[in-house]
Enzyme design. Structure first.
Site, PDB file in Angstrom:
ATOM      1  N   ARG A 118       0.523  -0.548  -0.049  1.00  0.00           N
ATOM      2  CA  ARG A 118       0.081   0.050   0.054  1.00  0.00           C
ATOM      3  C   ARG A 118       0.398   1.692  -0.411  1.00  0.00           C
ATOM      4  O   ARG A 118       0.867   2.904   0.632  1.00  0.00           O
ATOM      5  CB  ARG A 118      -0.780  -0.166   1.283  1.00  0.00           C
ATOM      6  N   LYS A 139       2.903  11.554 -11.270  1.00  0.00           N
ATOM      7  CA  LYS A 139       1.808  10.849 -11.373  1.00  0.00           C
ATOM      8  C   LYS A 139       2.661   9.616 -11.952  1.00  0.00           C
ATOM      9  O   LYS A 139       4.316   9.899 -12.555  1.00  0.00           O
ATOM     10  CB  LYS A 139       2.092  11.323 -13.455  1.00  0.00           C
ATOM     11  N   GLU A 181       9.449  17.742 -24.828  1.00  0.00           N
ATOM     12  CA  GLU A 181       9.031  18.582 -23.089  1.00  0.00           C
ATOM     13  C   GLU A 181       9.792  19.821 -22.838  1.00  0.00           C
ATOM     14  O   GLU A 181       8.953  20.397 -22.432  1.00  0.00           O
ATOM     15  CB  GLU A 181       8.921  17.166 -22.338  1.00  0.00           C
ATOM     16  N   LYS A 221       6.482  22.912 -14.234  1.00  0.00           N
ATOM     17  CA  LYS A 221       6.587  21.929 -14.344  1.00  0.00           C
ATOM     18  C   LYS A 221       5.798  22.248 -12.196  1.00  0.00           C
ATOM     19  O   LYS A 221       4.429  21.849 -11.997  1.00  0.00           O
ATOM     20  CB  LYS A 221       6.977  20.821 -14.461  1.00  0.00           C
ATOM     21  N   GLU A 231      -4.868  17.017 -11.144  1.00  0.00           N
ATOM     22  CA  GLU A 231      -5.567  17.801 -12.638  1.00  0.00           C
ATOM     23  C   GLU A 231      -6.317  17.506 -12.778  1.00  0.00           C
ATOM     24  O   GLU A 231      -7.508  17.421 -13.733  1.00  0.00           O
ATOM     25  CB  GLU A 231      -4.817  16.147 -13.301  1.00  0.00           C
ATOM     26  N   ARG A 235      -3.375  21.547 -14.425  1.00  0.00           N
ATOM     27  CA  ARG A 235      -2.413  20.901 -14.767  1.00  0.00           C
ATOM     28  C   ARG A 235      -2.698  20.453 -16.439  1.00  0.00           C
ATOM     29  O   ARG A 235      -1.763  19.907 -16.522  1.00  0.00           O
ATOM     30  CB  ARG A 235      -2.316  19.249 -13.305  1.00  0.00           C
ATOM     31  N   ASN A 239      -0.906  18.244 -20.268  1.00  0.00           N
ATOM     32  CA  ASN A 239      -1.180  17.649 -21.777  1.00  0.00           C
ATOM     33  C   ASN A 239      -0.862  18.634 -23.101  1.00  0.00           C
ATOM     34  O   ASN A 239      -1.200  17.380 -24.146  1.00  0.00           O
ATOM     35  CB  ASN A 239      -2.383  17.124 -21.708  1.00  0.00           C
ATOM     36  N   HIS A 242      -0.039  16.123 -26.120  1.00  0.00           N
ATOM     37  CA  HIS A 242       0.227  14.737 -25.582  1.00  0.00           C
ATOM     38  C   HIS A 242      -1.258  14.050 -26.289  1.00  0.00           C
ATOM     39  O   HIS A 242      -1.428  13.010 -26.456  1.00  0.00           O
ATOM     40  CB  HIS A 242       0.017  14.689 -24.104  1.00  0.00           C
ATOM     41  N   HIS A 246       0.119  10.957 -27.256  1.00  0.00           N
ATOM     42  CA  HIS A 246      -0.782   9.064 -27.339  1.00  0.00           C
ATOM     43  C   HIS A 246      -1.369   8.329 -28.321  1.00  0.00           C
ATOM     44  O   HIS A 246      -0.916   7.182 -28.051  1.00  0.00           O
ATOM     45  CB  HIS A 246      -1.314   9.132 -26.350  1.00  0.00           C
ATOM     46  N   HIS A 259       8.698   8.827 -26.389  1.00  0.00           N
ATOM     47  CA  HIS A 259       7.372   9.630 -26.258  1.00  0.00           C
ATOM     48  C   HIS A 259       7.678  11.527 -26.678  1.00  0.00           C
ATOM     49  O   HIS A 259       6.589  12.059 -27.150  1.00  0.00           O
ATOM     50  CB  HIS A 259       7.433   9.797 -25.437  1.00  0.00           C
TER      51      HIS A 259
END
Length: 359
Positions: A118, A139, A181, A221, A231, A235, A239, A242, A246, A259
């Protein structure tokens, strides 16, 4: 040494940038940990795994786990393998995982840390330019056949340790990937920085400029994620580029394009879409010229079906009831998120392929 503090809802953590810091890790890691598991990929392991473990083993019981390099390792199979390695090493809740590598390793190892027992502590130790983005903000995720990062959580590292020397061994495509990025952060924040980057030829990149760009990018960032950690609004601006990126990555198969290269191409489309939908005045031509000058792989998109890409976009995390929401720019430094109808998106994507991809 450059140091930045990141504030999060669970704890604040430090980002440290320093050349050669991998040789003195025990000075930067809490001495209350008894066991450390270093997770890396088979390419990074050849360069840095021994150096990292040697700097740790005097103070900690050190275990290692090596996964295949490439985006395809962000999978349920590798996630399960790393969990097995955690059990085999008998890590407890006072143990530490170190993610030594690029964004794939950080996402995968971070997701393992977030779920094993956990949640146990982990440190991000990026070895790519691209990971200056993914290592900050909490993330962590693995991929699914339906899309990237669809299985994951928000889980912050206890520290980010960035050894700039590890960036000297990067191949050209990883430098391009990282700057996909970097220029995203510039477009979200600072017109002068964008103009400066447009003058940059990546093969001539200096360590001084790289360090400066990384520090600026991390600050952009950090400023965003501190205001919107999970997000819910602001936030989502991170993206930019993206949604298409993606879809491209998923359609080509994970590893078919890096990426950041996909993001850079996705940003070109976002700028075009912004001008068409918002009548924005943006440096679209200068941007496209810059990514073509620096050999971003437009050719890999030739032959892709735009209808399939749009279907992929419907699985994007920003989509609501399969309605595609896009990060656009009203101007440099002024992003927004807007729904885009499927017919409009199809027309603009087909135009993008005609005018940019096939030109």
């Amino acid at each position: 040494m450059t140091s930045l503090m990141i504030q999060s809802s669970t704890h604040d953590y430090e980002v440290v940038l320093q050349a050669g810091i991998r040789h003195e890790l025990s000075h930067h890691i809490n001495d209350t940990y008894r066991m450390v598991l270093v997770v890396t990929d088979d390419k990074v392991a050849q360069y840095y795994l021994d150096e990292v473990t040697n700097s740790l083993k005097e103070h900690y019981e050190v275990h290692t786990s090596v996964v295949p390099s490439g985006e395809s390792s962000k999978s349920m199979a590798q996630y399960e393998k790393l969990l097995d390695d955690c059990f085999e090493a008998q890590l407890d809740r006072k143990s530490l995982i170190i993610a030594l590598g690029g964004g794939m390793v950080g996402d995968l190892a971070g997701f393992v840390a977030s779920t094993y027992l956990r949640g146990i502590d982990f440190i991000q130790m990026p070895t790519t330019i691209l990971a200056h983005d993914s290592s900050v903000g909490g993330k962590v995720a693995i991929n699914h056949t339906k899309g990237k990062n669809l299985i994951g959580s928000f889980y912050n590292p206890v520290k980010v340790i960035y050894d700039i020397e590890t960036l000297t061994t990067l191949p050209e495509e990883e430098i391009r990937s990282g700057y996909g990025e970097v220029i995203k952060h510039a477009l979200l924040s600072d017109e002068d920085w964008v103009k400066e980057l447009f003058q940059l030829s990546l093969p001539l990149l200096t360590t001084e400029q790289l360090t400066d760009d990384l520090t600026k990018g991390i600050r952009v960032k950090a400023d965003i994620v501190e205001k919107d950690e999970r997000e819910q609004g602001l936030r989502r601006h991170l993206n930019l580029g993206h949604t298409l990126a993606h879809a491209i990555e998923t359609e080509l198969g994970y590893g078919g394009i890096t990426h950041g290269e996909a993001v850079a191409i996705g940003i070109a489309f976002s700028l075009q879409l912004s001008e068409a939908k918002l009548t924005s005045s943006l440096p679209v031509k200068d941007y496209v010229n810059w990514i073509k000058k620096n050999d971003y792989p437009f050719h890999t998109l030739k032959g892709l079906d735009t209808d399939r890409l749009i279907e992929r976009m419907k699985w994007d995390k920003k989509a609501v009831s399969q309605n595609i929401h896009y990060v656009l720019l009203t101007s440099v430094g002024s992003p927004c998120v807007m729904p885009v109808g499927e017919e409009e998106l199809t027309d603009e994507l087909n135009r993008f392929f005609r005018e940019v991809i096939y030109s």
